[in-house]
Scaffold this active site. Structure first.
Site, PDB file in Angstrom:
ATOM      1  N   HIS A 186       0.805  -1.309  -0.244  1.00  0.00           N
ATOM      2  CA  HIS A 186       0.144  -0.179   0.088  1.00  0.00           C
ATOM      3  C   HIS A 186       0.967   1.255  -0.072  1.00  0.00           C
ATOM      4  CE1 HIS A 186      -3.681  -2.355   1.365  1.00  0.00           C
ATOM      5  NE2 HIS A 186      -3.739  -2.192   0.352  1.00  0.00           N
ATOM      6  N   ARG A 293     -10.012  -9.254 -14.281  1.00  0.00           N
ATOM      7  CA  ARG A 293      -9.689 -10.449 -13.902  1.00  0.00           C
ATOM      8  C   ARG A 293     -10.598 -10.821 -12.672  1.00  0.00           C
ATOM      9  NH1 ARG A 293      -4.133  -8.503 -15.271  1.00  0.00           N
ATOM     10  NH2 ARG A 293      -3.192 -10.216 -16.135  1.00  0.00           N
ATOM     11  N   ARG A 329     -13.341 -11.543 -17.872  1.00  0.00           N
ATOM     12  CA  ARG A 329     -13.061 -12.969 -17.965  1.00  0.00           C
ATOM     13  C   ARG A 329     -13.609 -13.967 -16.763  1.00  0.00           C
ATOM     14  NH1 ARG A 329      -6.711 -13.974 -17.471  1.00  0.00           N
ATOM     15  NH2 ARG A 329      -6.948 -13.492 -15.242  1.00  0.00           N
ATOM     16  N   GLU A 428      -3.875 -18.389 -24.938  1.00  0.00           N
ATOM     17  CA  GLU A 428      -2.914 -18.301 -23.823  1.00  0.00           C
ATOM     18  C   GLU A 428      -2.379 -19.776 -23.867  1.00  0.00           C
ATOM     19  OE1 GLU A 428      -3.728 -17.070 -20.172  1.00  0.00           O
ATOM     20  OE2 GLU A 428      -5.822 -18.210 -20.005  1.00  0.00           O
ATOM     21  N   ASN A 451       1.142 -13.501 -21.056  1.00  0.00           N
ATOM     22  CA  ASN A 451       1.944 -13.908 -19.991  1.00  0.00           C
ATOM     23  C   ASN A 451       1.952 -15.384 -20.023  1.00  0.00           C
ATOM     24  OD1 ASN A 451       1.600 -11.101 -19.323  1.00  0.00           O
ATOM     25  ND2 ASN A 451       0.101 -11.514 -17.781  1.00  0.00           N
ATOM     26  N   ASP A 452       0.979 -16.021 -20.277  1.00  0.00           N
ATOM     27  CA  ASP A 452       0.938 -17.575 -19.909  1.00  0.00           C
ATOM     28  C   ASP A 452       1.291 -18.050 -21.320  1.00  0.00           C
ATOM     29  OD1 ASP A 452       0.271 -18.318 -17.320  1.00  0.00           O
ATOM     30  OD2 ASP A 452      -1.672 -17.597 -17.827  1.00  0.00           O
ATOM     31  N   ARG A 462       6.505 -19.415 -15.244  1.00  0.00           N
ATOM     32  CA  ARG A 462       6.594 -17.865 -15.407  1.00  0.00           C
ATOM     33  C   ARG A 462       7.005 -17.152 -13.896  1.00  0.00           C
ATOM     34  NH1 ARG A 462       0.419 -15.816 -16.334  1.00  0.00           N
ATOM     35  NH2 ARG A 462       0.419 -13.860 -15.104  1.00  0.00           N
ATOM     36  N   CYS A 499      -4.112  -8.866 -23.853  1.00  0.00           N
ATOM     37  CA  CYS A 499      -4.308  -8.522 -22.810  1.00  0.00           C
ATOM     38  C   CYS A 499      -3.032  -8.791 -21.883  1.00  0.00           C
ATOM     39  CB  CYS A 499      -5.440  -8.912 -22.328  1.00  0.00           C
ATOM     40  SG  CYS A 499      -5.681 -10.485 -22.073  1.00  0.00           S
TER      41      CYS A 499
HETATM   42  C1  PEP Z   1      -2.146 -14.029 -19.471  1.00  0.00           C
HETATM   43  O1  PEP Z   1      -1.778 -15.058 -19.261  1.00  0.00           O
HETATM   44  O2  PEP Z   1      -1.374 -13.121 -20.510  1.00  0.00           O
HETATM   45  C2  PEP Z   1      -3.052 -12.881 -18.907  1.00  0.00           C
HETATM   46  C3  PEP Z   1      -3.587 -11.750 -19.174  1.00  0.00           C
HETATM   47  O3  PEP Z   1      -3.601 -13.719 -17.839  1.00  0.00           O
HETATM   48  P1  PEP Z   1      -3.079 -13.893 -16.443  1.00  0.00           P
HETATM   49  O4  PEP Z   1      -1.806 -12.913 -16.199  1.00  0.00           O
HETATM   50  O5  PEP Z   1      -4.139 -13.392 -15.448  1.00  0.00           O
HETATM   51  O6  PEP Z   1      -2.827 -15.176 -16.312  1.00  0.00           O
HETATM   52 MG    MG Z   2      -3.380 -16.140 -18.048  1.00  0.00          MG
END
Ligand code: PEP
Ligand code: MG
Length: 570
Positions: A186, A293, A329, A428, A451-452, A462, A499
């Site tokens: 915070h 999310r 989502r 993903e 990301n995934d 990751r 995203c």
């Molecule tokens: C991703 O995997 O790119 C994504 C946006 O979802 P998260 O980061 O919530 O797994």
């Molecule tokens: Mg993801």
């Protein structure tokens, strides 16, 4: 030099004021008088409530509603009847107020900090802050008055509680350095809202830095420079001026449409984690929500939120965003996101395990509740549903069937909903990417979760630091995958967005323009910089760059070439 985590951008150079840790020690008496201790505790509590309620009011006026909720959150925690009754019970047993408070807070801290998710762990930090604040009231420990510092102060502390951070006079404090804390604490959120450069998690800062030393807090890199020489001082003065100019230049993009140099329009949306975040999106000029999310709605509580609670949260986002698109989502739990009350079993490979849409399709009572709340909320704006971790078209079909059944049910009950509600998928997993043509035939839209996707494509966990050197969206395999997904979406005539974090990466943006990405979904604070990056390229130049880059054979070559192109282009 010390190294910490840069959590609030910019460069703060000034005189250090080192805040020593307050002495919170107290004598544990054998037998305390309960009446006296109850009175002492309620006086301290009263003072805590009053001080924080006042502070929350002033934070609301100066920084905004969301920031003030951090402080009101502390008041709420300390109004929790269970917590108060536990403390009072210990006082009745003969413990002094300090010991009773400490024991109860510590048991909450232990319980909360063993959770796997960041949200719950953050609550443990909140309870620790509260404990420190009330203990200092009970012991009469000296309170540091951070509101009354000299101009040009860099505040150095072991740790800053939110109430201390919120009490800082931002005209006087030019930088913050602490030994504890992280980007999501915070204190970091408040420092960012106050636009004070901050480095948290710099070990031994209060030992290495003496009051009145000249220090630099580099809130971008996390570097802390103690007593810089003349050259370093000049360097940081220059960096600071350039940083401020860059920030000012970004403001030019506020209220502007998002388009390339040659006028191709792109959608610039935001990723959010709570319904309240929608207000920040509006403030930062996001053109929609590309990823909500929803798992965060399910965290930090003891049971599944019911249909109405979910409906209200989704509706709130839609109302704040007015008629702008909102992609929500469905529950994406498992992997690194645990929700203790759902009783997920420990798995050998949680990222390849029972998670996201797989969990939802097996727990239809939970999933149906969420889908029903979503379909009901669709009547209040432009909502789309997005499914995470899809690997095959069967999953999309199953979800669509459930959505259609809910629509029929609502129809019978004359509950309004959007008949044109879109159902899209996150791409993903390598499987989804490889069958992008099949999925594009049935999904209403794609959103690429880099990301995934990066992790799964490269077989790199990751969150594993040992293999982090391999995790890169610029690996040729990942770039080819992204290109293929976008071209299959285009071929089928459905919109395609991104995203994952990479959507805001200045080096990836020219490639995404060339591939034809329709929508970029980024964190609210990256909206203006992403809009600027998109405006730097025209399609012909982006194609030229992409053609060259897609020929390269290694990640290193890609990063080197793109870095040079992006930095050399004005
Ligand atoms: C991703 O995997 O790119 C994504 C946006 O979802 P998260 O980061 O919530 O797994
Ligand atoms: Mg993801």
């Amino acid at each position: 030099m010390l190294k910490g985590i840069g959590v609030s951008g910019g460069y703060g150079m000034g005189h250090a004021v080192v805040v020593k840790r307050a002495d919170l020690s107290y004598v544990k008496k054998e037998e305390c008088h309960p009446d006296t201790e109850h009175r002492r505790f309620s006086e301290a509590l009263e003072c805590f409530y009053n001080r924080n309620t006042e502070l929350a009011k002033s934070v609301k006026d100066t920084l905004g509603e969301k920031e003030s909720e951090i402080i009101t959150g502390h008041v709420m925690i300390m109004k929790d009847p269970y917590m108060l009754s536990e403390i009072n019970k210990k006082i009745d047993e003969g413990k002094c107020a300090e010991e009773a408070l400490e024991e109860v807070c510590d048991s909450f801290i232990d319980m909360l900090s063993s959770a796997n998710d960041e949200f719950t762990v953050q609550r443990a930090v909140d309870v620790r802050d509260i404990k420190t604040e009330i203990l200092s009231l009970l012991t009469g420990a000296e309170q540091v008055d951070v509101s009354n510092l000299k101009e040009g102060t860099v505040l150095v502390a072991h740790e800053l509680t939110p109430s201390m951070t919120a009490g800082i006079d931002r005209k006087k404090v030019v930088g913050i350095i602490t030994e504890l804390g992280s980007g999501t604490s915070h204190a970091a959120i408040l420092a960012r809202a106050m636009e004070i450069p901050a480095v948290l998690g710099a070990p031994d800062a209060t030992k290495e830095i003496k009051s009145d030393d000249i220090v630099v807090a580099d809130g971008n890199s996390g570097d802390v420079i103690i007593n810089p020489d003349a050259d370093k001082k000049e360097l940081y003065t220059r960096k600071k001026i350039e940083y401020i100019e860059r920030r000012k230049a970004l403001l030019r993009f506020k209220g502007m449409p998002t388009r390339t140099k040659d006028g191709i329009k792109a959608d610039l949306f935001c990723n959010i984690g709570t319904a309240d975040d929608a207000e920040t999106v509006a403030k930062y000029d996001g053109e929609g929500i590309g990823l909500f999310r929803t798992e965060f709605l399910f965290m930090d509580r003891s049971g599944v939120p019911d249909e109405n609670e979910q409906f209200e949260a989704y509706k709130k986002v839609l109302l704040v965003m007015k008629e702008k698109p909102v992609i929500i989502r469905t529950l994406d739990i498992g992997g690194d996101k645990d929700i203790p009350y759902l009783g997920l079993t420990k798995e050998e490979n949680p990222f390849l395990g029972f998670r996201a849409v797989r969990y939802c399709l097996k727990h239809t009572e939970i999933f149906k509740t969420q889908l029903k709340a979503l379909v009901r909320a669709s009547g209040y704006g432009k909502l789309s549903i997005m499914i995470p971790l899809v690997t095959g078209v069967e999953e999309l079909r199953e979800v669509r069937k459930m959505v259609e059944d809910i629509m029929r049910e609502l129809e019978k009950q004359s509950v309004p909903y959007d008949k044109d509600l879109k159902v899209g998928v996150m791409i993903e997993t390598p499987s989804a990417a490889i069958i992008a043509d099949i999925l594009a035939g049935e999904a209403d839209f794609f959103s690429i979760g880099t990301n995934d996707l990066t992790g799964y494509t490269l077989a790199v966990d990751r969150g594993n630091a040992n293999v982090a050197y391999l995790y890169s969206v610029f690996a040729p395999s990942v770039l080819r995958t992204i290109k293929n997904i976008i071209s299959e979406a285009k071929r089928a005539g459905i919109p395609v967005g991104m995203c994952g974090e990479a959507a805001a990466d200045p080096m990836l943006i020219p490639l995404l323009i060339s591939f034809g990405l329709d929508e970029f979904s980024v964190s609210a604070s990256s909206v203006l910089s992403t809009r600027r990056e998109i405006s730097r390229w025209d399609k012909a130049r982006a194609d030229e760059i992409a053609n060259r880059i897609m020929e390269l054979k290694t990640e290193r070559d890609v990063v080197e070439a793109l870095g040079k192109i992006v930095n050399d282009t004005v």
